[in-house]
Design an enzyme around this catalytic site. Structure first.
Site, PDB file in Angstrom:
ATOM      1  N   GLY A  32       4.460 109.019  23.628  1.00 44.69           N
ATOM      2  CA  GLY A  32       3.614 109.183  24.795  1.00 44.69           C
ATOM      3  C   GLY A  32       4.461 109.617  25.979  1.00 44.69           C
ATOM      4  N   GLN A  66       6.330 110.627  34.608  1.00 43.57           N
ATOM      5  CA  GLN A  66       7.611 110.622  33.904  1.00 43.57           C
ATOM      6  C   GLN A  66       8.302 111.984  33.933  1.00 43.57           C
ATOM      7  OE1 GLN A  66       5.946 108.437  30.276  1.00 43.57           O
ATOM      8  NE2 GLN A  66       8.088 107.749  30.400  1.00 43.57           N
ATOM      9  N   CYS A  93      10.789 102.788  26.589  1.00 42.04           N
ATOM     10  CA  CYS A  93      10.220 103.758  27.526  1.00 42.04           C
ATOM     11  C   CYS A  93      11.220 104.876  27.753  1.00 42.04           C
ATOM     12  CB  CYS A  93       9.894 103.062  28.851  1.00 42.04           C
ATOM     13  SG  CYS A  93       9.194 104.156  30.108  1.00 42.04           S
ATOM     14  N   LEU A  94      10.744 106.110  27.764  1.00 42.23           N
ATOM     15  CA  LEU A  94      11.621 107.248  28.008  1.00 42.23           C
ATOM     16  C   LEU A  94      12.191 107.240  29.426  1.00 42.23           C
ATOM     17  CD1 LEU A  94       9.564 110.045  26.204  1.00 42.23           C
ATOM     18  CD2 LEU A  94      11.600 108.834  25.358  1.00 42.23           C
ATOM     19  N   HIS A 111       0.656 101.446  27.690  1.00 37.31           N
ATOM     20  CA  HIS A 111       1.950 101.806  28.279  1.00 37.31           C
ATOM     21  C   HIS A 111       1.805 103.044  29.175  1.00 37.31           C
ATOM     22  CE1 HIS A 111       6.460 102.166  28.049  1.00 37.31           C
ATOM     23  NE2 HIS A 111       6.127 103.381  28.438  1.00 37.31           N
ATOM     24  N   GLU A 112       1.172 104.083  28.643  1.00 32.03           N
ATOM     25  CA  GLU A 112       1.035 105.326  29.417  1.00 32.03           C
ATOM     26  C   GLU A 112       0.082 105.151  30.593  1.00 32.03           C
ATOM     27  OE1 GLU A 112       3.260 107.478  28.909  1.00 32.03           O
ATOM     28  OE2 GLU A 112       3.886 106.592  27.005  1.00 32.03           O
ATOM     29  N   HIS A 123       1.820 103.746  33.557  1.00 29.87           N
ATOM     30  CA  HIS A 123       2.587 104.733  34.331  1.00 29.87           C
ATOM     31  C   HIS A 123       1.736 105.371  35.419  1.00 29.87           C
ATOM     32  CE1 HIS A 123       6.535 104.951  32.539  1.00 29.87           C
ATOM     33  NE2 HIS A 123       6.037 105.045  31.321  1.00 29.87           N
TER      34      HIS A 123
END
Length: 188
Positions: free
Chosen positions: A46, A51, A99-100, A141-142, A145
């Protein structure tokens, strides 16, 4: 399409609510194509607009479930409903999340087992997905953000403290830090 730099924790775009998308135009289509390419190169399951430094309410996702079904799409201006959180003890392995934007780190975090995602796709059509397990985790999670919340913000003690220590040790936590998938390896 192009791989875009991924913003690392500490940048204001990651810690601020994103803005609604008023119109799906060519700029949004290019952004989404770039986000898919970036997510795939990272690799990730994702990726949200903030991000890649864009404070807009959209995210892309790509995951294959245990039955071999592929879940790949874009969620524009999403809403998310979730089931109540379990009160069972946290499972450090099964509930581990990464997480990226906090590359290379993983910590256990309680998420809802089920969610309903409502969003618009790239053609402007509204859709709804009822998700459970990991797909539900990805959506939560997304979606976080888009509200300026990183998973590390939700961690309980002692994991919150360990995450803060890892961020400090890596030299993150300030504006302007990014990494480029396929070029940089911040998890090393």
């Amino acid at each position: 399409m192009a791989v875009r730099p991924i913003t690392i924790t500490g940048d204001p775009v990651l810690h601020s609510p994103a803005s609604d998308i008023a119109e799906i135009d060519d700029a949004i289509r290019t952004l989404v194509a770039d986000m898919f390419e970036t997510m795939d190169a990272a690799p990730g399951v994702g990726l949200a607009g903030p991000q890649v430094g864009v404070g807009l309410r959209l995210f892309v996702f790509s995951w294959t479930d245990d039955d071999g079904d592929d879940w790949r799409g874009v969620a524009i201006n999403p809403t998310l409903w979730q089931t109540p959180l379990s009160i069972e003890p946290l499972d450090d392995d099964d509930e581990s999340e990464g997480c990226l934007s906090v590359p290379g780190e993983r910590f256990p975090l309680r998420r809802a087992e089920g969610v309903i995602l409502r969003a618009t796709d790239l053609e402007g059509d509204e859709y709804e997905i009822e998700a459970h397990g990991w797909l539900a985790r990805i959506f939560q999670h997304e979606f976080d953000h888009l509200d300026g919340v990183l998973y590390t913000d939700r961690l309980e003690h002692p994991f919150h403290k360990a995450a803060a220590k890892a961020v400090k040790k890596a030299g993150w936590g300030s504006p302007g830090r990014t990494w480029l998938p396929g070029v940089d390896h911040p998890e090393d």
